[in-house]
Motif scaffolding. Sequence first.
Motif, PDB file in Angstrom:
ATOM      1  N   HIS A  67       0.844  -1.186   0.000  1.00 51.18           N
ATOM      2  CA  HIS A  67       0.000   0.000   0.000  1.00 51.18           C
ATOM      3  C   HIS A  67       0.881   1.239   0.000  1.00 51.18           C
ATOM      4  CE1 HIS A  67       0.620  -0.556   4.382  1.00 51.18           C
ATOM      5  NE2 HIS A  67       0.503   0.758   4.453  1.00 51.18           N
ATOM      6  N   VAL A  68       0.295   2.317  -0.446  1.00 47.26           N
ATOM      7  CA  VAL A  68       0.962   3.616  -0.534  1.00 47.26           C
ATOM      8  C   VAL A  68       0.186   4.578   0.361  1.00 47.26           C
ATOM      9  CG1 VAL A  68       1.639   5.507  -2.062  1.00 47.26           C
ATOM     10  CG2 VAL A  68       1.635   3.143  -2.920  1.00 47.26           C
ATOM     11  N   PRO A  69       0.787   4.988   1.485  1.00 46.94           N
ATOM     12  CA  PRO A  69       0.101   5.976   2.336  1.00 46.94           C
ATOM     13  C   PRO A  69       0.123   7.336   1.631  1.00 46.94           C
ATOM     14  CG  PRO A  69       1.920   4.868   3.501  1.00 46.94           C
ATOM     15  CD  PRO A  69       2.080   4.587   2.044  1.00 46.94           C
ATOM     16  N   LEU A  70      -0.960   8.073   1.712  1.00 47.57           N
ATOM     17  CA  LEU A  70      -0.943   9.422   1.127  1.00 47.57           C
ATOM     18  C   LEU A  70      -1.937  10.327   1.837  1.00 47.57           C
ATOM     19  CD1 LEU A  70      -2.651   9.540  -2.373  1.00 47.57           C
ATOM     20  CD2 LEU A  70      -2.971   7.700  -0.741  1.00 47.57           C
ATOM     21  N   HIS A  71      -1.678  11.608   1.736  1.00 49.71           N
ATOM     22  CA  HIS A  71      -2.544  12.610   2.321  1.00 49.71           C
ATOM     23  C   HIS A  71      -3.314  13.231   1.165  1.00 49.71           C
ATOM     24  CE1 HIS A  71      -3.574  14.873   5.902  1.00 49.71           C
ATOM     25  NE2 HIS A  71      -3.610  15.973   5.168  1.00 49.71           N
ATOM     26  N   PHE A  72      -4.628  13.071   1.180  1.00 50.02           N
ATOM     27  CA  PHE A  72      -5.430  13.494   0.027  1.00 50.02           C
ATOM     28  C   PHE A  72      -6.674  14.197   0.529  1.00 50.02           C
ATOM     29  CE2 PHE A  72      -8.696  12.660  -3.199  1.00 50.02           C
ATOM     30  CZ  PHE A  72      -8.076  13.212  -4.310  1.00 50.02           C
ATOM     31  N   ASP A  73      -6.883  15.411   0.057  1.00 45.05           N
ATOM     32  CA  ASP A  73      -8.104  16.142   0.391  1.00 45.05           C
ATOM     33  C   ASP A  73      -8.268  16.274   1.907  1.00 45.05           C
ATOM     34  OD1 ASP A  73     -10.389  17.521  -0.327  1.00 45.05           O
ATOM     35  OD2 ASP A  73     -11.646  15.737  -0.474  1.00 45.05           O
ATOM     36  N   GLY A  74      -7.126  16.503   2.610  1.00 42.39           N
ATOM     37  CA  GLY A  74      -7.177  16.697   4.054  1.00 42.39           C
ATOM     38  C   GLY A  74      -7.328  15.427   4.869  1.00 42.39           C
ATOM     39  N   LYS A  75      -7.252  14.271   4.194  1.00 38.13           N
ATOM     40  CA  LYS A  75      -7.448  12.998   4.910  1.00 38.13           C
ATOM     41  C   LYS A  75      -6.234  12.088   4.718  1.00 38.13           C
ATOM     42  CE  LYS A  75     -12.453  12.871   4.070  1.00 38.13           C
ATOM     43  NZ  LYS A  75     -12.501  13.708   2.835  1.00 38.13           N
ATOM     44  N   ASP A  76      -5.991  11.214   5.711  1.00 39.20           N
ATOM     45  CA  ASP A  76      -4.978  10.166   5.559  1.00 39.20           C
ATOM     46  C   ASP A  76      -5.608   8.996   4.821  1.00 39.20           C
ATOM     47  OD1 ASP A  76      -2.786  11.397   6.783  1.00 39.20           O
ATOM     48  OD2 ASP A  76      -3.531  10.909   8.787  1.00 39.20           O
ATOM     49  N   PHE A  89      -4.816  -2.185  -9.551  1.00 46.58           N
ATOM     50  CA  PHE A  89      -5.575  -1.391  -8.585  1.00 46.58           C
ATOM     51  C   PHE A  89      -6.556  -0.524  -9.360  1.00 46.58           C
ATOM     52  CE2 PHE A  89      -3.827   2.949  -9.001  1.00 46.58           C
ATOM     53  CZ  PHE A  89      -2.691   2.699  -9.756  1.00 46.58           C
ATOM     54  N   GLY A  90      -7.502   0.033  -8.636  1.00 47.01           N
ATOM     55  CA  GLY A  90      -8.498   0.902  -9.259  1.00 47.01           C
ATOM     56  C   GLY A  90      -9.045   1.871  -8.236  1.00 47.01           C
ATOM     57  N   PRO A  91     -10.025   2.672  -8.635  1.00 47.83           N
ATOM     58  CA  PRO A  91     -10.574   3.714  -7.748  1.00 47.83           C
ATOM     59  C   PRO A  91     -11.024   3.164  -6.391  1.00 47.83           C
ATOM     60  CG  PRO A  91     -11.456   3.960  -9.966  1.00 47.83           C
ATOM     61  CD  PRO A  91     -10.662   2.682  -9.964  1.00 47.83           C
ATOM     62  N   GLY A  92     -11.574   1.964  -6.359  1.00 50.12           N
ATOM     63  CA  GLY A  92     -12.051   1.380  -5.110  1.00 50.12           C
ATOM     64  C   GLY A  92     -10.939   1.000  -4.144  1.00 50.12           C
ATOM     65  N   ASN A  93      -9.701   1.030  -4.625  1.00 51.88           N
ATOM     66  CA  ASN A  93      -8.573   0.655  -3.766  1.00 51.88           C
ATOM     67  C   ASN A  93      -7.919   1.849  -3.071  1.00 51.88           C
ATOM     68  OD1 ASN A  93      -8.052  -1.775  -6.225  1.00 51.88           O
ATOM     69  ND2 ASN A  93      -8.548  -2.262  -4.104  1.00 51.88           N
ATOM     70  N   MET A  94      -8.508   3.045  -3.238  1.00 52.02           N
ATOM     71  CA  MET A  94      -8.058   4.182  -2.426  1.00 52.02           C
ATOM     72  C   MET A  94      -9.021   4.301  -1.260  1.00 52.02           C
ATOM     73  SD  MET A  94      -7.570   8.258  -3.217  1.00 52.02           S
ATOM     74  CE  MET A  94      -6.525   8.082  -4.640  1.00 52.02           C
ATOM     75  N   ILE A  95      -8.535   4.020  -0.055  1.00 48.53           N
ATOM     76  CA  ILE A  95      -9.433   3.941   1.090  1.00 48.53           C
ATOM     77  C   ILE A  95      -8.908   4.782   2.250  1.00 48.53           C
ATOM     78  CG2 ILE A  95     -10.340   1.674   0.474  1.00 48.53           C
ATOM     79  CD1 ILE A  95      -8.437   0.381   2.344  1.00 48.53           C
ATOM     80  N   ALA A  96      -9.823   5.201   3.125  1.00 52.24           N
ATOM     81  CA  ALA A  96      -9.435   5.952   4.327  1.00 52.24           C
ATOM     82  C   ALA A  96      -8.624   5.036   5.232  1.00 52.24           C
ATOM     83  CB  ALA A  96     -10.676   6.457   5.043  1.00 52.24           C
ATOM     84  N   LYS A  97      -7.630   5.635   5.871  1.00 53.36           N
ATOM     85  CA  LYS A  97      -6.737   4.856   6.726  1.00 53.36           C
ATOM     86  C   LYS A  97      -7.464   4.470   8.013  1.00 53.36           C
ATOM     87  CE  LYS A  97      -2.042   5.155   8.508  1.00 53.36           C
ATOM     88  NZ  LYS A  97      -0.911   6.070   8.725  1.00 53.36           N
TER      89      LYS A  97
END
Lengths: 124, 124
Positions: A83-92, A116-124
């Motif tokens: 997984h790739v941790p990232l800060h996006f739109d004010g969220k982890d 991977f696809g859009p559904g694989n970007m999830i809130a931590k």
Amino acid sequence: MATPEQMEAAVLAYVAAFAAGDPEQAVAIFAEDAVVEDPVGTPPKVGHAAIREFYQASMATGAKLVLDGPIRLAEGHAAFAFHVPLHFDGKDMEIHVIDTFAFNADGKVREMRAFFGPGNMIAK
Amino acid sequence: MATPEQMEAAVLAYVAAFAAGDPEQAVAIFAEDAVVEDPVGTPPKVGHAAIREFYQASMATGAKLVLDGPIRLAEGHAAFAFHVPLHFDGKDMEIHVIDTFAFNADGKVREMRAFFGPGNMIAK
């Protein structure tokens, strides 16, 4: 035939390249005529020049890869979950990805595919 | 094009087929002319009859699949990491595997590949 040791070293060098933010270290694991399809379903990047440009852009985002579970090594192929941790739109957030590498006889990656696809970007 | 919902349902049906020990439930996710390469590097099983025989044998060992992390869904493709707990030579072991599914336009699996090798059987 690529050995398990060569294949594992290539995966670890790839993860280390992101950790160091060093695109050239990533390019070095690929054969000159390698094909990178990342994510699967997008136009492939073919050859070192296109692959270099791709990793320069990827690493410019600061992306780091965190391996999840053991690297799988089959005959001439590796697969690994991360997984790739990232800060996006004010969220982890985290993007969850599985990559597969196919190796040539010299132990270089001839084909890389990222699943991977859009559904694989999830809130931590 | 297979939808994310179809692809996720196919992966979950596959895992459930092993849980139930029901080879036919596994066969049902595949296209008639599907190709199963499990593990990668071994001769592919092609078509429902060969695939049925393969899963009958696999499930006869009592193998169950435990998903590790989220199912990755790319355009027309799924990838997922899992392990198979097993008792081998008096010890509790696990085999760690990553499978990839490629889907046809009807949402059936047209190609399955399983990535693992001898180094992926480890003590629990």
